[in-house]
Design an enzyme around this catalytic site. Structure first.
Site, PDB file in Angstrom:
ATOM      1  N   SER A  62     -89.060 -76.634  14.020  1.00 50.83           N
ATOM      2  CA  SER A  62     -90.400 -77.201  14.186  1.00 50.83           C
ATOM      3  C   SER A  62     -91.412 -76.619  13.219  1.00 50.83           C
ATOM      4  O   SER A  62     -92.351 -77.305  12.830  1.00 50.83           O
ATOM      5  CB  SER A  62     -90.865 -77.006  15.623  1.00 50.83           C
ATOM      6  OG  SER A  62     -90.819 -75.650  15.999  1.00 50.83           O
TER       7      SER A  62
ATOM      8  N   LYS B 132     -93.324 -86.816  20.276  1.00 55.09           N
ATOM      9  CA  LYS B 132     -93.611 -86.691  18.851  1.00 55.09           C
ATOM     10  C   LYS B 132     -93.491 -88.067  18.194  1.00 55.09           C
ATOM     11  O   LYS B 132     -94.362 -88.901  18.412  1.00 55.09           O
ATOM     12  CB  LYS B 132     -92.758 -85.583  18.268  1.00 55.09           C
ATOM     13  CG  LYS B 132     -93.366 -84.251  18.774  1.00 55.09           C
ATOM     14  CD  LYS B 132     -92.551 -83.054  18.762  1.00 55.09           C
ATOM     15  CE  LYS B 132     -93.354 -81.942  19.468  1.00 55.09           C
ATOM     16  NZ  LYS B 132     -92.574 -80.773  19.789  1.00 55.09           N
TER      17      LYS B 132
ATOM     18  N   HIS C  90     -88.067 -83.018  16.553  1.00 57.83           N
ATOM     19  CA  HIS C  90     -88.623 -83.483  15.277  1.00 57.83           C
ATOM     20  C   HIS C  90     -87.633 -84.337  14.486  1.00 57.83           C
ATOM     21  O   HIS C  90     -87.848 -84.600  13.313  1.00 57.83           O
ATOM     22  CB  HIS C  90     -89.087 -82.291  14.442  1.00 57.83           C
ATOM     23  CG  HIS C  90     -90.123 -81.469  15.149  1.00 57.83           C
ATOM     24  ND1 HIS C  90     -91.455 -81.770  15.120  1.00 57.83           N
ATOM     25  CD2 HIS C  90     -89.993 -80.393  15.961  1.00 57.83           C
ATOM     26  CE1 HIS C  90     -92.120 -80.900  15.865  1.00 57.83           C
ATOM     27  NE2 HIS C  90     -91.258 -80.058  16.393  1.00 57.83           N
TER      28      HIS C  90
HETATM   29  C1  LIG Z   1     -92.632 -79.796  20.749  1.00 59.33           C
HETATM   30  C2  LIG Z   1     -91.295 -79.224  20.982  1.00 59.33           C
HETATM   31  C3  LIG Z   1     -90.785 -79.088  22.267  1.00 59.33           C
HETATM   32  C4  LIG Z   1     -91.622 -79.357  23.486  1.00 59.33           C
HETATM   33  O1  LIG Z   1     -91.722 -80.706  23.741  1.00 59.33           O
HETATM   34  P1  LIG Z   1     -92.936 -81.246  24.634  1.00 59.33           P
HETATM   35  O2  LIG Z   1     -92.502 -82.612  25.004  1.00 59.33           O
HETATM   36  O3  LIG Z   1     -94.148 -81.210  23.774  1.00 59.33           O
HETATM   37  O4  LIG Z   1     -93.042 -80.325  25.812  1.00 59.33           O
HETATM   38  C5  LIG Z   1     -89.487 -78.668  22.408  1.00 59.33           C
HETATM   39  N1  LIG Z   1     -88.737 -78.335  21.333  1.00 59.33           N
HETATM   40  C6  LIG Z   1     -89.202 -78.423  20.089  1.00 59.33           C
HETATM   41  C7  LIG Z   1     -88.316 -78.063  18.952  1.00 59.33           C
HETATM   42  C8  LIG Z   1     -90.496 -78.856  19.866  1.00 59.33           C
HETATM   43  O5  LIG Z   1     -90.982 -78.899  18.630  1.00 59.33           O
END
Ligand SMILES: *Cc1c(COP(=O)(O)O)cnc(C)c1O
Length: 382
Positions: free
Chosen positions: A182, A240, A210
């Site tokens: 991330s 995302k 991602h």
């Molecule tokens: C953003 C993210 C999460 C968390 O997801 P949410 O739906 O925002 O709680 C988990 N793992 C990774 C790698 C992330 O970037």
């Protein structure tokens, strides 16, 4: 409670001294990559909305339709009354996209990882985690009863050594990694990792927060390599590129049935609201019919890495590592003055001494903006 307030104030003072205090800023997101803060409009390079879906009229309309038909809340946990018919449709669609037998949707990515990992890793298990894995993977590992060890980032040699040294001491081994990291935007070496896990009967789990929607024609990091890769546990989020909220685990039928009956964050947490499910379903409709649109965020990122002579972007995320916290904050300010919002990322989100600007490219960023930001970086920051 004076001691309580003194405790909190003391903690904040320590963080201030290290330039690590965070504050929330009201931010109105507009269409595409635009947002508004403090009365000023910016082009944002800090949203994970890679396909600009969260403000897309088609998703908004789907969310509204879901609210009109089904209301605003799930009304209960999924096992009681919160298992909405649209939820079943979403799970079937995600399993189809990922090519797995079944899927379980969770309330968020964080809830997914703190639910999945303890369900699979009991006291007889070892959990091996990449050192740069997302915070919620570490949180889930800490909640598991099994033993946890971390391996150096993307270091297959160390992973193999750990498997050789410890595999025989545990009934089960779970290996967990981000598919796309991330804060660094690089991919895990999934083909070799999958082979290694298979050879040691270790269960590989990827967090594709991602990757879904933007890699492998929208199907995610497991589909971003030349050969198809077997990954028995594919987790990701709907918050995302999908532009909604919630998360999923795609896996075999028995694994998913186990999650639905044992994962604490499924059993003891309310199901997703209909609007989030409706929007996610519409996002999947678009992703399945428009793989060229899904490829745009990585193309934008590559334009940027070419302009700065950086290694070609592997994902829509590109870090520009600046080192000290203050340098990252200065860079954020300089770009902000030019109308670009790029958030400085500081420890503990990233390791000490690697404060950075984290650029997230989206389908609707323009070439002009990308070139201008690269020029400002070259001339005034790097
Ligand atoms: C953003 C993210 C999460 C968390 O997801 P949410 O739906 O925002 O709680 C988990 N793992 C990774 C790698 C992330 O970037």
């Amino acid at each position: 409670m004076r001691s309580l307030d003194a405790f909190a104030a003391g903690k904040l003072d320590e963080l201030d001294a290290r330039h690590q205090r965070r504050t929330l800023v009201p931010t109105a997101r507009l269409s595409g990559p635009w947002l508004e803060r403090g009365g000023r409009r910016y082009v944002s390079f800090s949203c994970n909305d890679y396909l600009n879906f969260s403000t897309d009229p088609r998703l908004k309309a789907a969310a509204v339709r879901a609210v009109e038909a089904h209301g605003t809340g799930a009304g209960g946990s999924r096992l009681i009354t919160g298992n909405h018919p649209l939820m079943e449709e979403l799970e079937a669609r995600l399993a189809h996209l990922k090519g797995t037998e079944a899927c379980c949707v969770f309330g968020s990515g964080y809830l997914a990882n703190v639910g999945i990992i303890p369900t699979l890793a009991g006291g007889d298990s070892l959990v091996l985690v990449d050192e740069l894995a997302h915070n919620c993977i570490n949180a889930g590992s800490q909640m598991a009863r099994g033993r946890v060890m971390r391996f150096a980032h993307n270091d297959l040699g160390e992973l193999e050594a750990l498997l050789k040294a410890h595999r025989a001491d545990f009934a089960h081994v779970l290996v967990v990694t981000d598919g796309v990291f991330s804060m660094d935007g690089d991919l895990a070496p999934l083909p070799a990792m999958s082979a290694l896990c298979k050879a040691h009967d270790a269960w590989l789990m990827t967090d594709d927060a991602h990757g879904i929607g933007v890699l492998g024609g929208g199907r995610g990091s497991a589909h971003a390599f030349a050969e198809p890769i077997e990954i028995p546990l594919q987790m990701g989020t709907l918050s995302k590129a999908i532009g909604s909220y919630g998360a999923y685990l795609c896996a075999s039928r028995p694994v998913i049935d186990l999650m639905k009956t044992r994962a604490r964050t499924v059993v003891y947490s309310t199901g997703l609201p209909p609007a989030a499910i409706g929007a996610a379903l519409e996002a999947l409709n678009i992703i399945e019919t428009d793989p060229e649109y899904c490829a745009l965020p990585v193309e934008r990122a590559r334009r940027f890495t070419r302009a700065l002579n950086l290694a070609p972007a592997e994902s829509p995320v590109v870090p520009v590592i600046l080192g000290p916290e203050t340098r990252a904050l200065d860079a954020q300010r300089i770009l902000g003055e030019a109308g670009y919002l790029v958030a400085a990322i500081r420890p503990p989100t990233v390791p000490a001494g690697t404060s950075r600007l984290r650029f997230a490219f989206s389908a609707q960023h323009t070439d002009e903006d990308i070139d201008r930001v690269a020029a400002i970086l070259r001339e005034r920051i790097l």
